[in-house]
Design an enzyme around this catalytic site. Structure first.
Site, PDB file in Angstrom:
ATOM      1  N   GLU A 124    -112.285 -84.925  47.510  1.00 51.41           N
ATOM      2  CA  GLU A 124    -113.350 -84.544  46.834  1.00 51.41           C
ATOM      3  C   GLU A 124    -114.553 -86.016  46.856  1.00 51.41           C
ATOM      4  O   GLU A 124    -115.611 -85.770  47.165  1.00 51.41           O
ATOM      5  CB  GLU A 124    -113.427 -83.977  45.400  1.00 51.41           C
ATOM      6  CG  GLU A 124    -112.669 -82.874  45.243  1.00 51.41           C
ATOM      7  CD  GLU A 124    -113.490 -81.761  46.014  1.00 51.41           C
ATOM      8  OE1 GLU A 124    -114.287 -81.817  46.828  1.00 51.41           O
ATOM      9  OE2 GLU A 124    -112.544 -80.493  46.208  1.00 51.41           O
ATOM     10  N   GLU A 182    -107.891 -72.614  44.331  1.00 50.46           N
ATOM     11  CA  GLU A 182    -108.033 -73.807  43.950  1.00 50.46           C
ATOM     12  C   GLU A 182    -108.266 -73.922  42.520  1.00 50.46           C
ATOM     13  O   GLU A 182    -109.019 -73.111  41.964  1.00 50.46           O
ATOM     14  CB  GLU A 182    -108.768 -74.779  44.829  1.00 50.46           C
ATOM     15  CG  GLU A 182    -108.605 -76.302  44.195  1.00 50.46           C
ATOM     16  CD  GLU A 182    -109.416 -77.285  44.825  1.00 50.46           C
ATOM     17  OE1 GLU A 182    -110.288 -76.707  45.862  1.00 50.46           O
ATOM     18  OE2 GLU A 182    -109.358 -78.370  44.710  1.00 50.46           O
ATOM     19  N   HIS A 232    -120.620 -79.843  52.615  1.00 52.04           N
ATOM     20  CA  HIS A 232    -119.640 -80.041  51.735  1.00 52.04           C
ATOM     21  C   HIS A 232    -118.342 -79.282  52.197  1.00 52.04           C
ATOM     22  O   HIS A 232    -117.192 -79.858  52.552  1.00 52.04           O
ATOM     23  CB  HIS A 232    -119.801 -80.184  50.715  1.00 52.04           C
ATOM     24  CG  HIS A 232    -118.608 -80.566  49.528  1.00 52.04           C
ATOM     25  ND1 HIS A 232    -118.576 -81.832  49.083  1.00 52.04           N
ATOM     26  CD2 HIS A 232    -117.704 -80.107  49.142  1.00 52.04           C
ATOM     27  CE1 HIS A 232    -117.656 -81.769  48.357  1.00 52.04           C
ATOM     28  NE2 HIS A 232    -116.925 -80.932  48.221  1.00 52.04           N
ATOM     29  N   GLU A 233    -118.315 -78.062  52.199  1.00 52.67           N
ATOM     30  CA  GLU A 233    -117.250 -77.173  52.597  1.00 52.67           C
ATOM     31  C   GLU A 233    -116.744 -77.115  53.955  1.00 52.67           C
ATOM     32  O   GLU A 233    -115.324 -77.173  54.231  1.00 52.67           O
ATOM     33  CB  GLU A 233    -117.420 -75.800  52.002  1.00 52.67           C
ATOM     34  CG  GLU A 233    -118.152 -75.481  50.670  1.00 52.67           C
ATOM     35  CD  GLU A 233    -117.275 -76.164  49.488  1.00 52.67           C
ATOM     36  OE1 GLU A 233    -116.026 -76.467  49.524  1.00 52.67           O
ATOM     37  OE2 GLU A 233    -118.068 -76.533  48.565  1.00 52.67           O
ATOM     38  N   GLY A 276    -119.482 -73.778  42.823  1.00 57.01           N
ATOM     39  CA  GLY A 276    -120.189 -73.817  43.907  1.00 57.01           C
ATOM     40  C   GLY A 276    -119.917 -73.207  44.932  1.00 57.01           C
ATOM     41  O   GLY A 276    -120.259 -72.226  45.563  1.00 57.01           O
ATOM     42  N   ALA A 277    -118.544 -73.604  45.433  1.00 59.45           N
ATOM     43  CA  ALA A 277    -118.077 -72.847  46.797  1.00 59.45           C
ATOM     44  C   ALA A 277    -116.610 -73.498  46.777  1.00 59.45           C
ATOM     45  O   ALA A 277    -115.966 -74.224  46.172  1.00 59.45           O
ATOM     46  CB  ALA A 277    -118.724 -73.288  47.984  1.00 59.45           C
ATOM     47  N   MET A 278    -116.045 -72.703  47.897  1.00 62.01           N
ATOM     48  CA  MET A 278    -114.467 -73.078  47.931  1.00 62.01           C
ATOM     49  C   MET A 278    -114.110 -73.161  49.343  1.00 62.01           C
ATOM     50  O   MET A 278    -114.479 -72.331  50.511  1.00 62.01           O
ATOM     51  CB  MET A 278    -113.597 -72.237  47.482  1.00 62.01           C
ATOM     52  CG  MET A 278    -112.221 -72.400  47.462  1.00 62.01           C
ATOM     53  SD  MET A 278    -111.418 -73.961  46.763  1.00 62.01           S
ATOM     54  CE  MET A 278    -110.270 -74.280  47.972  1.00 62.01           C
TER      55      MET A 278
HETATM   56  N1  B3K Z   1    -112.672 -77.607  46.141  1.00 58.86           N
HETATM   57  C1  B3K Z   1    -113.443 -76.522  45.298  1.00 58.86           C
HETATM   58  C2  B3K Z   1    -113.513 -76.855  44.003  1.00 58.86           C
HETATM   59  C3  B3K Z   1    -112.478 -76.160  43.454  1.00 58.86           C
HETATM   60  C4  B3K Z   1    -112.661 -76.165  41.733  1.00 58.86           C
HETATM   61  C5  B3K Z   1    -111.198 -75.043  41.118  1.00 58.86           C
HETATM   62  N2  B3K Z   1    -111.384 -75.183  39.488  1.00 58.86           N
HETATM   63  C6  B3K Z   1    -114.917 -76.944  45.855  1.00 58.86           C
HETATM   64  C7  B3K Z   1    -115.101 -78.063  46.417  1.00 58.86           C
HETATM   65  O1  B3K Z   1    -115.265 -79.321  46.001  1.00 58.86           O
HETATM   66  O2  B3K Z   1    -115.677 -77.964  47.663  1.00 58.86           O
HETATM   67 ZN    ZN Z   2    -115.198 -80.280  47.466  1.00 60.58          ZN
END
Ligand code: B3K
Ligand code: ZN
Length: 880
Positions: free
Chosen positions: A321, A122, A298-299, A262-264
């Site tokens: 988000e 992403e 969150h993830e 932070g995470a994905m």
């Molecule tokens: N969706 C990812 C963020 C990706 C950032 C890319 N540059 C993490 C999150 O918001 O959960």
């Molecule tokens: Zn997110």
């Protein structure tokens, strides 16, 4: 760089029904073979236009269309696209490319973090892995085979379920993963490494058993339990509060050390910055424990809000988000203290998102143009987006909101949709018209809400008049009125809540209520009000606005004590502190002697002496508004005046409240000594009051306090107490104790990267003179590297964002330093470079001399050579 506009959105010409990937990972290159089963998009019109695939930094080795090998004349290739001509409605494209994860320092696409391979796709990283339609509205079923040397990479992971594996000759092995859910390429993930895992399981509401695995490097296996517990709580909460059940048989988290954010939320295979997974008492603070819990939640929540229902295009980013931040903040509120969580979120929003909304990068929650999408993972998209969801929740109430969310998931499961689709589901489920409300998605800037009152004793009416306005932001000079849900109550002279009856209503409907403000100017009149009341406005921060009401300091003190809304008790204290600090700032600027309003001292004394209060609230109330917030609310920020005024107030408070602070400190430290570490609200509360008390007490420079601080530093069994004591020592004039503590700490924790990040941050944030020299020296430390984003944030980021008095040195050296780092990082890691740059973009906040210095550094960056689109967009917009 070119600008992309929402108004230019078109559906894709082609769709990819199936994606079959094969990765062969080697030390000096990797090979990726992709087989794409494609067809013409029936929604895109007639004919067979050229197929334009995204692809960057790929060495094309072979290309086939329906098994026919394509030669150079059959396709065209640029630095960003591969174009070929399909001859039928349905066809298969096969490509083989060579890529170089081993030298990928941008940490986007496939790269190496230490010895392991991992991915970050992403928003647009997948195009650095293979040729593809790299856009979120192209959703495909993925099968992935990974092969690598067995000894170095025993663990091979991808999305979905493992379906086959085996060994090859030459010490290599392979594994195949199949993801049954269609997904966009940005949710693809792959991991290969020498990892250990902690395994657990979760039984879903329909009694399916899900295997849970958290993979980490072997030395971190003892720091995983907190994340695992958080994951299980999140899964349960999403079932209970949103009715959302997990959908695969396995859910995996992998911790990596080199990660841009932070995470994905990759489907079934979340990849995390190790700072957002690893936590145990001895090495991670309370704040770190809470962050791990929130990011895991969150993830996980993204599995529905983001993955099952995803975004049509990146302008819709807040669809997933904003919603997911709202979900995780409610989860944290339900798990710990709702009021404390709200205070933390609002303080963060007002300090950082409000500054963004007032700066050159201000954009709506749903932007309509961007150059580089990576620059739009912002506080506005996330935090303000979450506030927008919270307002919908407030306007609809919890039941209708849940109905709306159920309808949204049911209607759009498996689709890529827009913010409008989300709002439509909320409208359809509730019957409430949100047309005007949607301006929150399209208009940037923080609305101002001026409130005035009028009491008519003879008519027994009380009127509140609201005037809303919103400052111009880039590209938007005129704004239309927002829908502002305003929660309020009215207090009588004893602090009791008055029943509220608006003009035209037959009976009062309770005490607190929510007004819906929709006009530029609007008056609400309450009837049957027997005495002049005191209003408690914007309870719980019911809308992200800047509210002003001419409260006297005595009225604020009254609200601090009597407001039934915990958030507004804190808010009254903040407003009182702001008034007092602004008075000190004025005195400093006029060269007068500083004099602290004693009412603030007495208000805080009352709180400290009241042992029945929530200790976390007392700690929050004792924390004066930060320098960054005082900067944000200044017309022109005077760095020295803000710092000196705030330090003066802290010194005065420390001296006046020495005895009650010491008593609370000692009592809490005694409990800490006798209690094993627990990551729960009551324990966070005790330690937060203990630590803020210590930071005040140390200002007294008393020997007994120094001894207590050293005792806490040396004997604490947890990082929360140890790090707080270290920070206090680092900011103190006790040079011998400071150096000794820093050396002991580094010696003990030198092999723990995340703890060393804390060590860097504490020093980078110290307001003592010579800050820049210390940062320069620390950059030479063996534990520091510009290639690791956590290190950059811990040292350079902390210096520029949290050490305002040193960063804004009058000679401009702080600015020059930051620009140098941005220029270096632009070539290494554009996303990190672009984020690091933010403090320089705020130049309009400062007096002319600083403005000129900051602008000169932005211009120097612009002229420094070939800029990434990330850095170019932020610098050019800041100078525009
Ligand atoms: N969706 C990812 C963020 C990706 C950032 C890319 N540059 C993490 C999150 O918001 O959960
Ligand atoms: Zn997110």
């Amino acid at each position: 760089s070119k600008t992309i506009y929402l108004k230019d959105y078109q559906v894709p010409d082609y769709l990819i029904d199936e994606t079959h990937l094969t990765f062969e990972l080697f030390e000096d290159h990797s090979l990726v073979h992709a087989q794409l089963v494609m067809r013409r998009n029936p929604e895109a019109g007639a004919g067979l236009p050229p197929l334009v695939l995204d692809g960057q930094q790929l060495e094309l080795l072979e290309l086939k269309l329906d098994d026919r090998e394509l030669g150079e004349g059959d396709y065209s290739l640029t630095a960003s696209h591969l174009t070929l001509q399909p001859t039928q409605e349905r066809f298969v494209v096969d490509s083989s490319v060579r890529i170089h994860p081993e030298s990928n320092t941008a940490l986007e696409g496939l790269y190496k973090s230490g010895t392991m391979f991992c991915t970050q796709c992403e928003a647009e990283g997948f195009r650095k892995i293979t040729f593809y339609l790299d856009r979120p509205d192209v959703m495909s079923k993925f099968t992935t085979t990974v092969s690598a040397e067995q000894h170095a990479y025993p663990v091979l992971l991808s999305n979905g379920n493992p379906v086959a594996s085996g060994s090859e000759e030459g010490g290599r092995h392979w594994a195949t993963w199949e993801d049954p859910f269609k997904k966009p390429a940005y949710l693809f993930a792959l991991v290969a490494g020498d990892l250990w895992c902690v395994e657990d399981s979760f039984t879903t509401m329909s009694s399916r058993e899900v295997a849970l695995r958290i993979y980490v490097e072997p030395e971190n296996i003892d720091k995983v339990q907190h994340a695992m517990d958080s994951l299980k709580r999140s899964m349960k909460w999403d079932e209970e509060v949103y009715g959302r059940e997990y959908d695969l048989d396995i859910f995996m988290i992998v911790a990596v050390n080199d990660f841009n954010m932070g995470a994905m939320e990759n489907k079934g295979l979340n990849i995390f910055n190790s700072s957002c997974v690893l936590a145990k008492a001895e090495t991670a603070t309370d704040a770190a424990h809470q962050r791990v819990e929130a990011v895991v939640a969150h993830e996980y929540f993204h599995n529905w809000s983001g993955n099952r229902v995803t975004c049509r295009d990146w302008f819709q980013l807040s669809l997933k988000e904003g919603f997911t931040v709202f979900r995780d903040s409610e989860f944290s509120a339900d798990t710990h203290s709702r009021t404390v969580k709200r205070i933390e979120d609002v303080a963060y929003l007002r300090t950082h998102q409000f500054a963004e909304d007032a700066g050159p990068m201000a954009h709506p929650v749903r932007p309509d143009a961007y150059m580089e999408i990576s620059n739009f993972y912002t506080l506005t998209i996330y935090e303000k987006g979450s506030e927008v969801l919270r307002m919908i929740h407030t306007l609809l109430g919890p039941e209708l909101f849940r109905k709306g969310s159920d309808l949204y998931f049911e209607r759009h499961d498996g689709q890529a949709v827009t913010c409008d689709d989300f709002v439509k589901a909320m409208e359809d489920a509730s019957g409430i018209d949100l047309t005007q409300f949607k301006r929150w998605y399209t208009q940037a800037g923080t609305p101002r809400l001026q409130v005035s009152e009028a009491y008519d004793a003879s008519a027994q009416t009380y009127s509140l008049t609201f005037r809303q306005s919103c400052p111009a932001t880039p590209g938007q000079s005129e704004k239309l009125p927002f829908v502002i849900p305003l929660a309020l109550g009215l207090l009588d002279a004893q602090g009791n809540e008055l029943p509220l009856r608006l003009q035209g209503e037959a009976t009062a409907s309770g005490t607190g209520r929510v007004l819906s403000i929709t006009e530029a100017e609007q008056t609400f009149t309450f009837e049957g009000i027997a005495e002049q009341p005191l209003p408690s406005l914007l309870r719980g921060f019911s809308a992200p606005v800047k509210l002003s009401f001419p409260y006297s300091r005595d009225q604020l003190m009254f609200l601090m004590q009597h407001d039934s809304d915990g958030f507004n008790r804190w808010e009254a204290g903040q407003q009182l502190s702001v008034q007092v600090l602004q008075e000190l700032i004025g005195q400093y600027q006029r060269g007068e002697e500083l004099a602290l309003d004693q009412r603030l001292v007495e208000a805080l004394r009352t709180l400290l002496l009241d042992e029945s209060l929530d200790q976390a609230m007392v700690a929050e109330m004792l924390s004066l508004p930060g320098e960054a917030y005082l900067t944000e609310i200044s017309e022109v920020a005077d760095v020295e005046a803000i710092h000196e005024a705030r330090e003066f107030a802290r010194l005065q408070l420390a001296a006046a409240l020495y005895t009650p602070l010491l008593a609370r400190y000692q009592a809490n430290r005694d409990v800490s000594r006798a209690t094993p570490y627990v990551a729960e609200a009551a324990h966070f509360a005790r330690r937060s009051l203990q630590n803020i008390a210590l930071s005040y007490l140390m200002l007294s420079q008393q020997a007994e306090v120094l001894a207590a601080c050293v005792e806490q530093f040396e004997n604490a069994d947890n990082m929360t107490e140890r790090l707080a004591a270290l920070a206090v020592l680092v900011n103190s004039p006790f040079e011998a104790e400071r150096s000794k503590a820093l050396a002991m700490f580094a010696d003990f924790f030198k092999d723990d990267a995340l703890v060393m990040d804390q060590w860097f941050s504490v020093q980078a944030g110290s307001p003592l003179p010579g800050g820049l020299e210390r940062v320069h020296a620390l950059m030479q430390h063996e534990a520091f590297t510009l290639k690791n984003p956590n290190k950059v944030r811990a040292l350079i980021g902390a210096f520029a964002n949290q050490n305002l008095i040193n960063f804004h040195q009058a000679d401009g050296s702080g600015y020059r330093f930051l620009a140098d780092q941005v220029i270096t990082l632009n070539a290494l890691n554009p996303q990190i470079a672009s984020r690091l740059l933010a403090p320089l973009t705020r130049w309009r906040k400062y007096a002319p001399a600083r403005q000129a210095q900051m602008k000169a550094e932005l211009e120097r960056i612009l002229a420094s050579g070939e800029l990434s689109s990330d850095v170019y967009e932020v610098v050019s917009k800041s100078l525009a």
